[in-house]
Design a protein around this motif. Structure first.
Motif, PDB file in Angstrom:
ATOM      1  N   ASP A  95       0.816  -1.215   0.000  1.00  0.00           N
ATOM      2  CA  ASP A  95       0.000   0.000   0.000  1.00  0.00           C
ATOM      3  C   ASP A  95       0.851   1.267   0.000  1.00  0.00           C
ATOM      4  OD1 ASP A  95      -2.299  -1.519  -0.055  1.00  0.00           O
ATOM      5  OD2 ASP A  95      -2.688  -1.349   2.105  1.00  0.00           O
ATOM      6  N   ARG A  96       2.034   1.196   0.651  1.00  0.00           N
ATOM      7  CA  ARG A  96       2.942   2.356   0.688  1.00  0.00           C
ATOM      8  C   ARG A  96       3.791   2.462  -0.575  1.00  0.00           C
ATOM      9  NH1 ARG A  96       4.583   1.102   6.608  1.00  0.00           N
ATOM     10  NH2 ARG A  96       6.367   0.128   5.601  1.00  0.00           N
ATOM     11  N   GLY A  97       3.696   1.465  -1.451  1.00  0.00           N
ATOM     12  CA  GLY A  97       4.446   1.495  -2.700  1.00  0.00           C
ATOM     13  C   GLY A  97       5.895   1.037  -2.574  1.00  0.00           C
ATOM     14  N   GLU A  98       6.237   0.402  -1.462  1.00  0.00           N
ATOM     15  CA  GLU A  98       7.617  -0.049  -1.272  1.00  0.00           C
ATOM     16  C   GLU A  98       7.922  -1.298  -2.103  1.00  0.00           C
ATOM     17  OE1 GLU A  98       9.338   0.081   2.640  1.00  0.00           O
ATOM     18  OE2 GLU A  98       7.715   1.381   3.334  1.00  0.00           O
ATOM     19  N   ILE A  99       6.880  -2.055  -2.417  1.00  0.00           N
ATOM     20  CA  ILE A  99       7.020  -3.220  -3.294  1.00  0.00           C
ATOM     21  C   ILE A  99       5.907  -3.101  -4.340  1.00  0.00           C
ATOM     22  CG2 ILE A  99       7.019  -5.731  -3.483  1.00  0.00           C
ATOM     23  CD1 ILE A  99       7.690  -5.875  -0.501  1.00  0.00           C
ATOM     24  N   PRO A 100       6.268  -3.113  -5.628  1.00  0.00           N
ATOM     25  CA  PRO A 100       5.218  -3.047  -6.653  1.00  0.00           C
ATOM     26  C   PRO A 100       4.420  -4.352  -6.702  1.00  0.00           C
ATOM     27  CG  PRO A 100       7.429  -3.019  -7.651  1.00  0.00           C
ATOM     28  CD  PRO A 100       7.608  -3.098  -6.174  1.00  0.00           C
ATOM     29  N   TYR A 101       3.191  -4.255  -7.164  1.00  0.00           N
ATOM     30  CA  TYR A 101       2.349  -5.441  -7.277  1.00  0.00           C
ATOM     31  C   TYR A 101       1.305  -5.222  -8.351  1.00  0.00           C
ATOM     32  CZ  TYR A 101      -1.321  -2.950  -4.723  1.00  0.00           C
ATOM     33  OH  TYR A 101      -2.280  -2.043  -4.347  1.00  0.00           O
ATOM     34  N   GLN A 102       0.652  -6.315  -8.739  1.00  0.00           N
ATOM     35  CA  GLN A 102      -0.473  -6.246  -9.665  1.00  0.00           C
ATOM     36  C   GLN A 102      -1.680  -6.849  -8.963  1.00  0.00           C
ATOM     37  OE1 GLN A 102       1.835  -8.710 -11.783  1.00  0.00           O
ATOM     38  NE2 GLN A 102       3.132  -7.093 -12.581  1.00  0.00           N
ATOM     39  N   GLN A 103      -2.839  -6.357  -9.333  1.00  0.00           N
ATOM     40  CA  GLN A 103      -4.060  -6.895  -8.755  1.00  0.00           C
ATOM     41  C   GLN A 103      -5.040  -7.166  -9.897  1.00  0.00           C
ATOM     42  OE1 GLN A 103      -5.431  -4.666  -5.422  1.00  0.00           O
ATOM     43  NE2 GLN A 103      -6.981  -6.155  -4.871  1.00  0.00           N
ATOM     44  N   PRO A 104      -4.861  -8.314 -10.580  1.00  0.00           N
ATOM     45  CA  PRO A 104      -5.726  -8.601 -11.722  1.00  0.00           C
ATOM     46  C   PRO A 104      -7.176  -8.850 -11.343  1.00  0.00           C
ATOM     47  CG  PRO A 104      -4.283 -10.467 -11.262  1.00  0.00           C
ATOM     48  CD  PRO A 104      -3.886  -9.362 -10.323  1.00  0.00           C
ATOM     49  N   GLY A 105      -7.424  -9.284 -10.117  1.00  0.00           N
ATOM     50  CA  GLY A 105      -8.783  -9.532  -9.632  1.00  0.00           C
ATOM     51  C   GLY A 105      -8.855  -9.070  -8.188  1.00  0.00           C
ATOM     52  N   ARG A 106      -9.289  -9.953  -7.330  1.00  0.00           N
ATOM     53  CA  ARG A 106      -9.386  -9.619  -5.899  1.00  0.00           C
ATOM     54  C   ARG A 106      -8.050  -9.709  -5.185  1.00  0.00           C
ATOM     55  NH1 ARG A 106     -13.446 -13.182  -2.803  1.00  0.00           N
ATOM     56  NH2 ARG A 106     -12.175 -12.260  -1.201  1.00  0.00           N
ATOM     57  N   HIS A 107      -7.162 -10.571  -5.680  1.00  0.00           N
ATOM     58  CA  HIS A 107      -5.931 -10.864  -4.950  1.00  0.00           C
ATOM     59  C   HIS A 107      -4.729 -10.154  -5.569  1.00  0.00           C
ATOM     60  CE1 HIS A 107      -8.083 -13.846  -2.627  1.00  0.00           C
ATOM     61  NE2 HIS A 107      -8.592 -14.314  -3.752  1.00  0.00           N
ATOM     62  N   ARG A 108      -3.844  -9.710  -4.703  1.00  0.00           N
ATOM     63  CA  ARG A 108      -2.609  -9.058  -5.146  1.00  0.00           C
ATOM     64  C   ARG A 108      -1.596 -10.113  -5.547  1.00  0.00           C
ATOM     65  NH1 ARG A 108      -2.464  -4.640  -0.255  1.00  0.00           N
ATOM     66  NH2 ARG A 108      -4.538  -3.950  -0.697  1.00  0.00           N
ATOM     67  N   ARG A 109      -0.848  -9.832  -6.585  1.00  0.00           N
ATOM     68  CA  ARG A 109       0.225 -10.704  -7.044  1.00  0.00           C
ATOM     69  C   ARG A 109       1.502  -9.872  -7.089  1.00  0.00           C
ATOM     70  NH1 ARG A 109      -2.269 -14.384  -5.406  1.00  0.00           N
ATOM     71  NH2 ARG A 109      -3.772 -15.533  -6.621  1.00  0.00           N
ATOM     72  N   ILE A 110       2.563 -10.457  -6.554  1.00  0.00           N
ATOM     73  CA  ILE A 110       3.832  -9.753  -6.438  1.00  0.00           C
ATOM     74  C   ILE A 110       4.884 -10.562  -7.187  1.00  0.00           C
ATOM     75  CG2 ILE A 110       5.475  -8.745  -4.816  1.00  0.00           C
ATOM     76  CD1 ILE A 110       3.224  -9.358  -2.650  1.00  0.00           C
ATOM     77  N   LEU A 111       5.671  -9.893  -8.010  1.00  0.00           N
ATOM     78  CA  LEU A 111       6.745 -10.597  -8.704  1.00  0.00           C
ATOM     79  C   LEU A 111       7.852 -10.945  -7.716  1.00  0.00           C
ATOM     80  CD1 LEU A 111       7.071  -8.556 -12.022  1.00  0.00           C
ATOM     81  CD2 LEU A 111       6.092 -10.837 -11.721  1.00  0.00           C
ATOM     82  N   LEU A 112       8.350 -12.163  -7.832  1.00  0.00           N
ATOM     83  CA  LEU A 112       9.430 -12.612  -6.964  1.00  0.00           C
ATOM     84  C   LEU A 112      10.615 -11.664  -7.033  1.00  0.00           C
ATOM     85  CD1 LEU A 112      10.848 -14.658  -5.128  1.00  0.00           C
ATOM     86  CD2 LEU A 112      11.436 -15.963  -7.188  1.00  0.00           C
TER      87      LEU A 112
END
Length: 153
Positions: A95-112
């Motif tokens: 939420d603070r933007g310290e790690i980028p993520y994608q949210q294609p639906g309900r769940h967040r996905r984070i690249l390793l």
């Protein structure tokens, strides 16, 4: 993702790897080849040689090794497990933007690779903070001031 590209953790073998570890510590001096069961010789790129070297040294030290493709996506719980923190803490970092993520639906996905980059930044920041703390302690002669143990009670 195919089964060949899935994350996999491998325990070190029961046999000692000292001889192999000694061999990979030596500079390659050029090209390194892999010989297939059919006798075909394949020149390994330096990046592959580096990975093999790291895997052998870790296993020789008795450590398990996990291999995972960098493009792999993680859930917030998987990222939390990898970082050794709680899932809500990971969500706050996202939420603070310290790690980028994608949210294609309900769940967040984070690249390793983004989780590993965050982990490396934190490691670097910790080292810098500890170095600064040591520097301040030395400047204030705090190491000498605590040479004699004191009773705390």
């Amino acid at each position: 993702m195919t089964a060949e590209l899935a994350e996999r953790t491998v325990l070190p073998p029961q046999v000692p790897l000292d001889h192999l570890a000694d061999a990979v510590r030596q500079p390659s001096g050029g090209r390194v080849e892999l010989v297939s069961p059919a006798g075909e010789r394949i020149v390994l790129p330096e990046e592959v040689v580096d990975v093999v070297r790291l895997v052998v040294l870790a296993m020789a030290a008795g450590q398990a090794v996990t291999i995972a493709p960098q493009h792999q996506t993680l859930t917030t719980q998987e990222a939390a497990d990898l970082l050794g923190i709680s899932r809500p803490t990971v969500v706050r970092l996202l939420d603070r933007g310290e790690i980028p993520y994608q949210q294609p639906g309900r769940h967040r996905r984070i690249l390793l690779r983004d989780v590993l980059a965050y982990q490396e930044r934190r490691r670097h920041d910790r080292r810098a903070s500890l170095d600064r703390l040591v520097e301040l302690s030395e400047d204030a002669d705090l190491y000498e001031a605590t040479d004699t143990p004191r009773r705390t009670r």
